[in-house]
Design an enzyme around this catalytic site. Structure first.
Site, PDB file in Angstrom:
ATOM      1  NE  ARG A  54      34.669  36.559  39.231  1.00 58.03           N
ATOM      2  CZ  ARG A  54      34.366  35.661  38.215  1.00 58.03           C
ATOM      3  NH1 ARG A  54      33.302  35.881  37.771  1.00 58.03           N
ATOM      4  NH2 ARG A  54      35.446  34.886  37.964  1.00 58.03           N
ATOM      5  N   GLY A  55      36.501  38.751  37.104  1.00 51.54           N
ATOM      6  CA  GLY A  55      36.725  38.276  35.768  1.00 51.54           C
ATOM      7  C   GLY A  55      37.195  39.509  35.000  1.00 51.54           C
ATOM      8  CB  ALA A  56      40.171  39.483  32.835  1.00 50.04           C
ATOM      9  NE  ARG A  97      41.029  41.650  41.699  1.00 52.53           N
ATOM     10  CZ  ARG A  97      40.413  40.451  41.356  1.00 52.53           C
ATOM     11  NH1 ARG A  97      39.036  40.323  40.835  1.00 52.53           N
ATOM     12  NH2 ARG A  97      40.936  39.261  41.847  1.00 52.53           N
ATOM     13  CD  GLN A 201      36.634  33.285  42.358  1.00 50.75           C
ATOM     14  OE1 GLN A 201      37.100  32.318  42.939  1.00 50.75           O
ATOM     15  NE2 GLN A 201      37.482  34.320  42.445  1.00 50.75           N
ATOM     16  CG  ASP A 247      42.582  37.321  35.320  1.00 53.56           C
ATOM     17  OD1 ASP A 247      42.321  36.145  35.378  1.00 53.56           O
ATOM     18  OD2 ASP A 247      41.849  38.502  35.727  1.00 53.56           O
ATOM     19  CG  ASN A 257      42.979  31.761  34.503  1.00 51.75           C
ATOM     20  OD1 ASN A 257      42.078  32.835  34.542  1.00 51.75           O
ATOM     21  ND2 ASN A 257      42.267  30.697  34.964  1.00 51.75           N
ATOM     22  CE  LYS A 258      41.047  34.012  40.957  1.00 58.00           C
ATOM     23  NZ  LYS A 258      41.239  34.892  41.735  1.00 58.00           N
TER      24      LYS A 258
END
Ligand code: MRU
Length: 361
Positions: A54-56, A97, A201, A247, A257-258
């Protein structure tokens, strides 16, 4: 104190090994340090959906390797039609995603390469490109780390959200890259990390990365951020910066973002502290005018109604689970990229940034 951060390069979320893709399973970190070996494109896409990786930027790099795996099979099955056949695999990856634009950047870039390929061994060529994407991402992060650290004038505490570290990238990290560089320059006294429900996270990954590097880290439940930011201002260890990754950044500087990032940007402005976004230019989407056009992933409600395998919420309650939010550009003090820093971003400045010709050092 050394100016070089210590152990970041021992954290390797993505490894190409023995002609397959190994992903560090981020769902079970830090309790277990286990790699999952992926041998076909379907399992690569599923690993992205399921948050193994995960993570862009890490998702983009994974997709690039996934396309190598897909090309290997398509070319072996049908050397005549593999370029057309592989479109189905690109679609599978694209559906894994929706928010991180690095995924679509990697797919589009590899598609263009495939179109132009006229070699006897396309797999070797594609693998070399995927490896370059991986290396370039690490180099970009190190550059952003230096540029972001330059913005921090005096020693202070900082707050970060989610995990924008080595684990979320090829290595070193975006927001955590800035934190690593600034800490090595003795500019950071303490890192506050939001635990980041529902996937934790912050608690599992950011805290782990900071502990690995001996950087002092203090976890917060998201709801504590306002109180801690406010009360820290009266201490000799005030939070001066909120530093996050992204992201997808729209062409006007709006930042996805998150989930929870937008709230932090509002808090930063209210309390007169600064809000920094560190992201490579592969995270900037010049095809959209504003953050309104960013697709926000909505994940399963079960992730909110329970905790890991345990049900927590009252039976019968429903839940919403947007995974990201959009911070308007006017709340962002600095976007830090490998091409340079944009202060108080707007459409004109982002366009100028993107036109810079940049070669990784
Ligand atoms: O749902 P995740 O864990 O993939 O979300 C990740 C984030 O929101 C990160 O902050 C973002 O991708 C930047 S990572 C360098």
């Amino acid at each position: 104190m050394s100016t070089q951060p210590k152990k970041y390069d021992s954290i390797k979320p993505i490894i190409w090994k023995d002609d397959n893709l190994d992903l560090l399973d981020q769902r079970i970190l830090p309790a277990e340090h286990t790699y999952v070996t992926l041998k076909n494109v379907e399992s690569v896409a599923q690993a992205i959906t399921d948050m193994v990786v995960r993570g862009a930027p890490a998702i983009g790099i994974t997709a690039a390797y996934g396309i190598v795996i897909a090309a290997r099979k398509r070319f072996a099955d049908s050397p005549q039609s593999w370029k057309e056949d592989i479109e189905a695999d690109l679609l599978i990856l694209a559906q894994s995603r929706p928010t991180a634009v690095n995924l679509f950047w990697a797919i589009d870039m590899m598609r263009e390469v495939i179109k132009g390929l006229n070699v006897t061994d396309p797999v070797a060529t594609l693998l070399a490109i995927a490896k370059q994407v991986h290396e370039d991402d690490i180099a970009a992060n190190v550059k952003m780390g230096a540029l972001g650290a330059d913005l921090i004038n005096k020693k202070c505490a900082v707050l970060t959200h989610c995990n924008a570290g080595a684990l979320a990238t090829g290595g070193y990290g975006t927001a955590l890259g800035v934190i690593r560089s600034a800490y090595a320059q003795d500019k950071i006294s303490l890192v506050y990390a939001d635990e980041t429900r529902p996937w934790m996270q912050g608690a599992r990954l950011t805290a782990w990365e900071m502990v690995q590097d001996d950087i002092p880290v203090s976890l917060l439940v998201e709801g504590a951020a306002a109180h801690i930011i406010k009360t820290s201002q009266q201490t000799d260890n005030p939070i001066e910066w909120i530093i996050v990754g992204s992201d997808r950044i729209a062409s006007n500087g709006d930042v996805a973002n998150k989930i929870g990032t937008y709230a932090l940007a509002v808090l930063a402005r209210h309390h007169g502290i600064k809000f920094m976004v560190a992201a490579p230019t592969t995270t900037i989407d010049m095809n959209i005018a504003s953050g309104e056009e960013i697709p926000i992933e909505e994940r399963a409600d079960t992730e909110v109604l329970g905790f890991a395998e345990n049900k927590v919420a009252a039976q019968g309650a429903r839940a919403r689970n947007p995974a990201f939010d959009v911070t308007p550009a006017e709340l962002v003090d600095a976007i830090v990229t490998e091409k340079g820093v944009v202060l108080n971003p707007d459409a004109e400045k982002i366009k100028a940034l993107m036109s810079i010709n940049y070669k990784p050092e």
